[in-house]
Design a protein around this motif. Structure first.
Motif, mmCIF file in Angstrom:
data_model
loop_
_atom_site.group_PDB
_atom_site.id
_atom_site.type_symbol
_atom_site.label_atom_id
_atom_site.label_comp_id
_atom_site.label_asym_id
_atom_site.label_seq_id
_atom_site.Cartn_x
_atom_site.Cartn_y
_atom_site.Cartn_z
ATOM 1 N N SER A 45 0.811 -1.222 0.000
ATOM 2 C CA SER A 45 0.000 0.000 0.000
ATOM 3 C C SER A 45 0.842 1.268 0.000
ATOM 4 O O SER A 45 0.391 2.301 -0.488
ATOM 5 N N TRP A 46 2.010 1.192 0.591
ATOM 6 C CA TRP A 46 2.907 2.346 0.669
ATOM 7 C C TRP A 46 4.214 2.011 -0.044
ATOM 8 O O TRP A 46 4.631 0.851 -0.052
ATOM 9 N N PRO A 61 5.972 7.309 5.727
ATOM 10 C CA PRO A 61 5.054 8.429 5.490
ATOM 11 C C PRO A 61 4.417 8.915 6.793
ATOM 12 O O PRO A 61 4.168 8.133 7.697
ATOM 13 N N PHE A 114 -3.217 4.882 7.775
ATOM 14 C CA PHE A 114 -3.686 3.999 6.710
ATOM 15 C C PHE A 114 -4.749 3.079 7.276
ATOM 16 O O PHE A 114 -4.606 2.560 8.384
#
Length: 116
Positions: free
Chosen positions: A48-49, A78, A82
């Motif tokens: 996802s990142w 980040p 999430f």
């Protein structure tokens, strides 16, 4: 006696107080998950990142068949939250050191026993 009939029957929370520093190179998060292991959650985070698995660290592995909360760190991660289907990651701040096994003092357990 029946133990762990549902993931909500076993709740584990790390007892930790991360040392946050505004200019640290590690982003610190609280990982809350249900029905998924720590390694599986980390694998989903990397999908996802744009982070590499080797840059994510945790104090320990938490049970797949439980509701758990634990700290993780991501090197230059980040600065955001999430939300996944089986887990969520809440950004807490920055630190000068990663989360490691000695980053927390204990686990707090809540266990539901059935049919005693």
């Amino acid at each position: 006696m029946k133990v762990k009939q549902a993931t909500s029957d076993f709740i584990v929370r790390e007892m930790a107080q991360p040392l946050l520093a505004p200019h640290g190179i590690y982003a610190i998060y609280q990982l809350a998950k249900t029905g998924i292991g720590t390694i599986e959650a980390i694998n989903l985070i990397t999908r996802s990142w744009p982070v590499r698995q080797m840059n994510i660290s945790a104090g320990g592995l938490k049970d797949k068949h439980a509701q758990t909360e634990q700290l993780i760190s991501i090197y230059q991660g980040p600065r955001k939250d999430f939300q996944g289907r089986l887990f969520n990651v809440k950004y807490l701040g920055q630190s000068e050191r990663p989360i490691r096994p000695d980053s927390f003092k204990a686990n707090h357990f809540t266990i539901c026993l059935r049919d005693l």
